[in-house]
Design an enzyme around this catalytic site. Structure first.
Site, mmCIF file in Angstrom:
data_model
loop_
_atom_site.group_PDB
_atom_site.id
_atom_site.type_symbol
_atom_site.label_atom_id
_atom_site.label_comp_id
_atom_site.label_asym_id
_atom_site.label_seq_id
_atom_site.Cartn_x
_atom_site.Cartn_y
_atom_site.Cartn_z
ATOM 1 N N GLU A 17 0.847 -1.196 0.000
ATOM 2 C CA GLU A 17 0.000 0.000 0.000
ATOM 3 C C GLU A 17 0.880 1.243 0.000
ATOM 4 O O GLU A 17 1.828 1.342 0.770
ATOM 5 C CB GLU A 17 -0.881 -0.035 1.248
ATOM 6 C CG GLU A 17 -1.705 1.198 1.516
ATOM 7 C CD GLU A 17 -2.506 1.090 2.805
ATOM 8 O OE1 GLU A 17 -3.146 2.084 3.181
ATOM 9 O OE2 GLU A 17 -2.485 0.017 3.458
ATOM 10 N N ASP B 173 0.299 5.036 0.694
ATOM 11 C CA ASP B 173 -0.611 6.099 1.117
ATOM 12 C C ASP B 173 -0.069 7.432 0.620
ATOM 13 O O ASP B 173 0.824 8.028 1.230
ATOM 14 C CB ASP B 173 -0.740 6.111 2.631
ATOM 15 C CG ASP B 173 -1.457 4.904 3.175
ATOM 16 O OD1 ASP B 173 -2.359 4.401 2.478
ATOM 17 O OD2 ASP B 173 -1.123 4.456 4.281
ATOM 18 N N GLU C 70 -3.192 10.828 3.468
ATOM 19 C CA GLU C 70 -4.126 10.556 4.560
ATOM 20 C C GLU C 70 -4.187 11.834 5.373
ATOM 21 O O GLU C 70 -3.164 12.282 5.915
ATOM 22 C CB GLU C 70 -3.649 9.392 5.415
ATOM 23 C CG GLU C 70 -3.711 8.060 4.704
ATOM 24 C CD GLU C 70 -3.548 6.903 5.667
ATOM 25 O OE1 GLU C 70 -4.567 6.296 6.034
ATOM 26 O OE2 GLU C 70 -2.400 6.616 6.055
ATOM 27 N N HIS D 254 3.943 1.406 2.554
ATOM 28 C CA HIS D 254 3.777 0.197 3.377
ATOM 29 C C HIS D 254 4.109 -1.028 2.520
ATOM 30 O O HIS D 254 3.244 -1.536 1.804
ATOM 31 C CB HIS D 254 2.330 0.035 3.861
ATOM 32 C CG HIS D 254 1.823 1.085 4.780
ATOM 33 N ND1 HIS D 254 1.832 0.958 6.141
ATOM 34 C CD2 HIS D 254 1.234 2.283 4.525
ATOM 35 C CE1 HIS D 254 1.275 2.015 6.703
ATOM 36 N NE2 HIS D 254 0.899 2.843 5.734
#
Length: 510
Positions: free
Chosen positions: A227, A229, A232, A243
């Site tokens: 993942e 991001d 956020e 991640h």
């Protein structure tokens, strides 16, 4: 996504979920255009759209209207096991605006937090009616505009990439008859166990309803993948976080591999990630209402994925961030924490120093670090956009002091100015029911091709420094940035390399 307590779970509408394709409501994807850009040819508009995640959809028996799941419990007479349930239950089309508060206009998407009894939502960008758009962003940049002026503490307007299957897993799993058209196949680095159907089977085994969320629960299986991001945030705080995972595609997990609870640092994915949150890294006046990046109005977010050799096949070496607001390019804030170099991007060295200084386990590197993240970006990732509140950790990991057992003066604990009670779901869902976030103007392509500067560039401190200022001392490594409109770093390359102008906004050492 970062909660360290229980697995993050979105609050869901009190409906039911499944894997076959229903026919009671027509599924019409709201259109949301995007643009693919090159430095040589400019930007070309793509006729993309969005699709609602399958976990939010009404699902009934294929022979009628009987719910397969109600509240936070399965109907075991219909769903005695995962395969039987997947064969018996159908996902139906969605009323995007009326039920879920999801609307689009040209290149913009607005996600309302609460609409009727529905709470939150998650959508994916579609290439066509049956396939997600697949982003391969090595040596590329990804840009979007965001308006989160109506997104207060305790909420998260997220825009991120996950290594889902482009068709939603339809080809891999014969029980999945719905596919990407109905938003199936989700995975992320938290290996969420609240997903109702995984790999074409219902997550019935070991299912337990949540004690805090009347519409959610967890089963024995989770769904894992790398993942990235990109964003956020709410109007108080923001973070971008890679991640990595040891698995190289969407993977169903069980037991220790899911990394839940005490197994957090034994799972197949790095749930913590290596985050860059300006507030957490010592600049408490960079992003927020009335600050350098002013969250009370719309702005542009640019993320660049730099490779070691400057090609789309090289190893990911750095993730850079800059902003554009009111026509001015704003370089990302510099770290201001003893023990971490004063950088403004994510690199292997930054992640190592951050983990050591904050006393965090470096599971990021254990799971492959930037190399593994780069491999996922090279293979292709799907774009997800969501708005949600947090039943696991009240979003404190993003916008407040976290963990709550540590002093705010401890390096890495303070992440924003929100209070310790601001993110409690009952409070957020009552006080901030009308919250929303708008993402728009999505562009991706060659570095320097997706944004323009029409005013005086701004430095990280907001003082409006210009390209003609005295050059910063120091040297830039091979393939590093050494110039461009809005750039405020060092301009001299390490020997024997020299600085080459690639475009007005980006020069590179080689």
């Amino acid at each position: 996504m970062f909660p360290t307590a229980a697995l993050l779970s979105f609050s869901l509408i009190a409906m039911v979920y499944g894997q076959q394709a229903g026919t009671q409501t027509a599924e019409t994807h709201p259109t949301m255009s995007s643009q693919k850009c090159t430095t040589a040819g400019g930007c070309t508009t793509q006729n993309t759209a969005v699709v609602l995640d399958s976990n939010w959809r009404w699902v009934h028996t294929t022979t009628g209207y009987t719910n397969c799941y109600t509240g936070n419990a399965w109907d075991t007479s219909i769903c005695p096991d995962g395969v039987t349930c997947a064969e018996a239950c159908a996902i139906d089309g969605a009323d995007y605006s009326g039920t879920y508060g999801i609307t689009t206009a040209s290149d913009a998407l607005t996600l309302k937090f609460i609409t009727g009894s529905n709470i939150g939502s998650r959508v994916y960008l579609m290439q066509d009616a049956t396939n997600y758009e697949l982003f391969k962003l090595l040596n590329q940049e990804f840009t979007f505009d965001v308006d989160m002026s109506n997104l207060p503490c305790g909420l998260n307007g997220a825009l991120y990439l996950v290594q889902m299957d482009q068709d939603g897993g339809m080809a891999k799993y014969p029980n999945n008859k719905a596919g990407a058209k109905f938003g199936t196949g989700y995975c992320d680095s938290q290996c969420p166990q609240d997903i109702k159907f995984i790999n074409g089977e219902a997550n019935v085994e070991g299912w337990a309803g949540s004690s805090t969320d009347p519409n959610a629960g967890t089963g024995s299986y989770g769904t894992c993948c790398s993942e990235m991001d990109i964003w956020e945030a709410n109007n108080d705080a923001a973070a971008f976080t890679p991640h990595p995972c040891s698995v190289t595609s969407q993977t169903r997990c069980t037991g220790t591999d899911c990394g839940a609870g005490d197994d957090r640092y034994d799972g197949v994915c790095d749930a913590d990630g290596c985050d860059f949150n300006s507030f957490r890294l010592g600049n408490t006046t960079f992003l927020g209402k009335g600050m350098t990046v002013d969250t009370s109005s719309k702005f542009t977010v640019v993320t660049q994925f730099i490779t070691a050799d400057g090609t789309s096949t090289g190893a990911l070496s750095e993730i850079r961030r800059l902003y554009v607001q009111n026509g001015k390019v704003i370089q990302n804030s510099n770290v201001n924490i003893p023990g971490i170099d004063a950088v403004n991007s994510i690199s292997t060295n930054f992640c190592s120093e951050q983990k050591t200084t904050f006393g965090d386990q470096n599971y990021f590197q254990t799971k492959g670090g930037l190399t593994a993240m780069g491999n996922a970006l090279k293979a292709g990732m799907v774009l997800a956009m969501s708005v949600w509140d947090d039943h696991a950790a009240s979003m404190l990991w993003l916008d407040s002091d976290y963990p709550t057992t540590s002093s705010a003066s401890t390096p890495g604990v303070a992440r924003g100015t929100c209070s310790a009670t601001s993110g409690e779901p009952a409070t957020v869902e009552s006080v901030s029911a009308s919250a929303s976030v708008t993402f728009s103007n999505i562009k991706f392509g060659d570095i320097g091709s997706t944004y323009t500067n029409t005013g005086s560039p701004s430095s990280p401190s907001g003082t409006g420094s210009s390209p003609s200022q005295t050059p910063i001392s120091g040297t830039v490594a091979e393939w590093g940035q050494c110039g461009g409109i809005g750039y405020t770093g060092a301009t001299a390359c390490v020997s024997p390399f020299t600085c080459h102008v690639l475009n007005s906004y980006y020069s590179q050492c080689y």
